[in-house]
Design an enzyme around this catalytic site. Structure first.
Site, PDB file in Angstrom:
ATOM      1  N   SER A 138       0.854  -1.182   0.000  1.00  0.00           N
ATOM      2  CA  SER A 138       0.000   0.000   0.000  1.00  0.00           C
ATOM      3  C   SER A 138       0.890   1.232   0.000  1.00  0.00           C
ATOM      4  CB  SER A 138      -0.893   0.012   1.249  1.00  0.00           C
ATOM      5  OG  SER A 138      -1.543   1.260   1.406  1.00  0.00           O
ATOM      6  N   TYR A 151      -2.736  -1.819  10.159  1.00  0.00           N
ATOM      7  CA  TYR A 151      -2.779  -2.011   8.707  1.00  0.00           C
ATOM      8  C   TYR A 151      -1.539  -1.391   8.071  1.00  0.00           C
ATOM      9  CZ  TYR A 151      -4.035  -1.390   3.809  1.00  0.00           C
ATOM     10  OH  TYR A 151      -4.024  -1.403   2.433  1.00  0.00           O
TER      11      TYR A 151
END
Length: 251
Positions: A138, A151
């Site tokens: 990400s 995350y």
């Protein structure tokens, strides 16, 4: 990575980026296997896209990953691409003691799932001359999103793992690619209608253009992800972190 003629397994491919990649690769003339834990969704995908196949896989279960790798080796001997896309993104408040369960689940799926998949499928991939592992991290691997701190931490770990994996496999036929998306309009973090997130079709088109423009890219970073990817190098890290931190105050 060649544009067609691959046999590709994609985890977390019953929705969002994973399903989008599955359909695009299928339409380009590749054999695609979607992998997920919900059989009803897998069956629906098979019905909607004839030619796509499916394997049941719970990425949080080490035994399920082992069984899936054994099934894939037997059923798909030409498998040469594995895309580790499965992941969850949940908000957490460190002052809430119950939130540690969210953190543990996030590590189990996002990080250990990617690592276990890599170990499980490498024995098959290393036997192919044109094999590829694509790990989906990400843009938040490079500047964390404080409200989704575990995350962000797992995606930073996936980035680091992928960098080292590429070095360790440099003398093998396996190419290692990292895909680091920006915020994309999917259900991952309730961004399906977020005007600030990148439209899914635009993301898929740019991603595949980048993937096929370079025969062996180390990273695939679409334009919308570059600000966070390069924040440390360009001196924008503090402002980027401040921008992401303010999301919590606005929520």
């Amino acid at each position: 990575m060649k544009t067609s003629g691959n046999t590709i397994l994609i985890t977390g491919s019953t929705s969002g980026i994973g399903l989008g990649l599955a359909v695009r690769f299928h339409e380009a003339g590749n054999k695609v296997i979607v992998a997920g834990r919900r059989k009803a969704l897998l069956d629906q995908i098979i019905n909607d896209y004839p030619g796509i196949e499916a394997i049941e896989l719970d990425i949080a279960d080490a035994g399920s990953i082992t069984r899936a790798s054994e099934l894939a080796a037997a059923r798909y001997p030409d498998l040469n691409v594995v895309i580790n896309n499965a992941g969850i993104m949940l908000s957490e408040n460190v002052l809430d003691q119950d939130a540690v369960k969210i953190a543990q689940q996030t590590v189990e799926i996002n990080l250990l799932g990617t690592i276990r998949m890599t170990y499980a499928f490498l024995p098959q991939l290393v036997q192919k001359n044109d094999s590829v592992i694509i790990n989906v991290s990400s843009a938040l691997a490079f500047v964390p999103f404080p409200i989704a701190m575990t995350y962000s931490a797992t995606k930073a770990a996936v980035h680091s793992f992928t960098e080292s994996l590429r070095v360790q496999l440099a003398d093998t036929p396996v190419r290692v690619i990292e895909l680091a998306p920006p915020g994309v309009r999917t259900s991952l973090f309730g961004q399906g209608n977020d005007e600030h997130a990148m439209p899914l079709d635009d993301f898929l088109t740019e991603t595949l253009d980048l993937l096929h423009a370079d025969p062996a890219p180390d990273e695939i970073i679409v334009e919308r992800a570059k600000f966070l990817r390069t924040a440390g190098a360009t001196g924008h890290y503090d402002s980027a972190l401040k921008m992401l931190s303010e999301w919590k105050a606005a929520d």
